[in-house]
Write an enzyme that holds these catalytic residues in place. Sequence first.
Site, PDB file in Angstrom:
ATOM      1  N   ALA A  64       0.851  -1.194   0.000  1.00 37.87           N
ATOM      2  CA  ALA A  64       0.000   0.000   0.000  1.00 37.87           C
ATOM      3  C   ALA A  64       0.887   1.245   0.000  1.00 37.87           C
ATOM      4  O   ALA A  64       2.082   1.165   0.296  1.00 37.87           O
ATOM      5  CB  ALA A  64      -0.912  -0.003   1.218  1.00 37.87           C
ATOM      6  N   GLY A 110      -0.545  -5.128   0.913  1.00 41.56           N
ATOM      7  CA  GLY A 110      -1.773  -5.025   0.131  1.00 41.56           C
ATOM      8  C   GLY A 110      -1.687  -5.734  -1.207  1.00 41.56           C
ATOM      9  O   GLY A 110      -2.705  -6.157  -1.760  1.00 41.56           O
ATOM     10  N   GLU A 113      -2.424  -9.269  -0.440  1.00 41.16           N
ATOM     11  CA  GLU A 113      -3.846  -9.318  -0.084  1.00 41.16           C
ATOM     12  C   GLU A 113      -4.721  -9.250  -1.328  1.00 41.16           C
ATOM     13  O   GLU A 113      -5.749  -9.933  -1.411  1.00 41.16           O
ATOM     14  CB  GLU A 113      -4.167  -8.192   0.899  1.00 41.16           C
ATOM     15  CG  GLU A 113      -3.566  -8.458   2.282  1.00 41.16           C
ATOM     16  CD  GLU A 113      -3.700  -7.284   3.230  1.00 41.16           C
ATOM     17  OE1 GLU A 113      -4.186  -7.502   4.352  1.00 41.16           O
ATOM     18  OE2 GLU A 113      -3.304  -6.157   2.863  1.00 41.16           O
ATOM     19  N   GLU A 133       3.520  -5.996   7.451  1.00 41.81           N
ATOM     20  CA  GLU A 133       2.894  -4.871   8.158  1.00 41.81           C
ATOM     21  C   GLU A 133       3.391  -4.682   9.586  1.00 41.81           C
ATOM     22  O   GLU A 133       3.449  -3.549  10.085  1.00 41.81           O
ATOM     23  CB  GLU A 133       1.366  -5.042   8.155  1.00 41.81           C
ATOM     24  CG  GLU A 133       0.699  -4.716   6.827  1.00 41.81           C
ATOM     25  CD  GLU A 133       0.649  -5.886   5.872  1.00 41.81           C
ATOM     26  OE1 GLU A 133      -0.063  -5.811   4.865  1.00 41.81           O
ATOM     27  OE2 GLU A 133       1.342  -6.914   6.134  1.00 41.81           O
TER      28      GLU A 133
END
Length: 258
Positions: A64, A110, A113, A133
Site C-alpha cells: 500500500a 496489500g 492481499e 505490516e
Amino acid sequence: MENILVEKLNQIAVVTINRPTKLNALNKATIEELHHAFGSLDKDAEVKAIIVIGSGEKAFVAGADISEFADFSAEQGRTLAAKGQELLFDFVQNLATPVIAAVNGFALGGGLELAMSCHFRVASSNAKMGLPEVTLGVIPGYGGTQRLAQLVGKGRAMEMIMTASMIDAETAKNYGLVNHVVPQDELLEFVKGIAAKITNNSSVAIAKAIQAVNANYTDGVNGFEVEIANFGACFATEDFKEGTTAFLEKRKAVFPGK
C-alpha cells in the site's frame, strides 16, 4: 484511468496495475480505479475471465502507499480498512467473473492481499510474497490475516505475519498459496492459457461455483446448503440445457451465458 490499463481480447480481460515508479503500490485512487474496472468487466457479457498483473518486471504490487495513512487516527485506520475491503478485496473475491492473479515479482502487504482475494494465483519464478505490516507497527488490514490462514494454514500464516518474512515462489507453491510457478517471460501467456480454458465453460455455472466455494469461508453460512441451492438453480439456465444437449449430441457446447 490513470493508474491501471485494461485490455480485452478473446473473452479475456487483462487488468494491469500501472504505477511502475511506485512498484505498483496501491493508493486510494488505484483502489477506486480497480473497483470500477472489475465492476465494469463483471457486467460485460463478452468477458469470461479476468487476469490482474503489475506493470514491469519488478512487482505485482509492492504494498500500500504508506504515505497516504502514516498520520491516520485509529478511527481513520478502521475506515481505511473497511472501505478498501468493500471496494476491492471482498469485491474481487465475490466477483461472478473468475479473477486470476499473475504474480510477477513482489507481492507484499496489500499486494499479496489483492492476489489472495483473486480466485487463484500463478507466480513468476522471481516472485516474492509476504505480509510485512508488523514492521510498521500495524497488522494486515485488507483481509490478509484471514485469507492467508485459509490458504496456507494457521501456523504458516502466523509465522509469515509475525516474522514479516518473504517467501519465494516455490515455497508459495508448496504452501498452496499459488497454483503454478513459471518463468517470468512466460507468465502472462501461461495464465491466458488457463483463462482460455475457463472461457470454454459455462459462465453461469462458474459464477454459481464461486458463490458455493466462498460460502464455506463465510461465517454463519452453510456451504453445503449453498451448493445444493446453486446446483438446483443451474437446472433452470440456458447454459444447462445447452451443455447437456451438446453432451448427448456428442458436440462441443456453445454456452449463451444465461
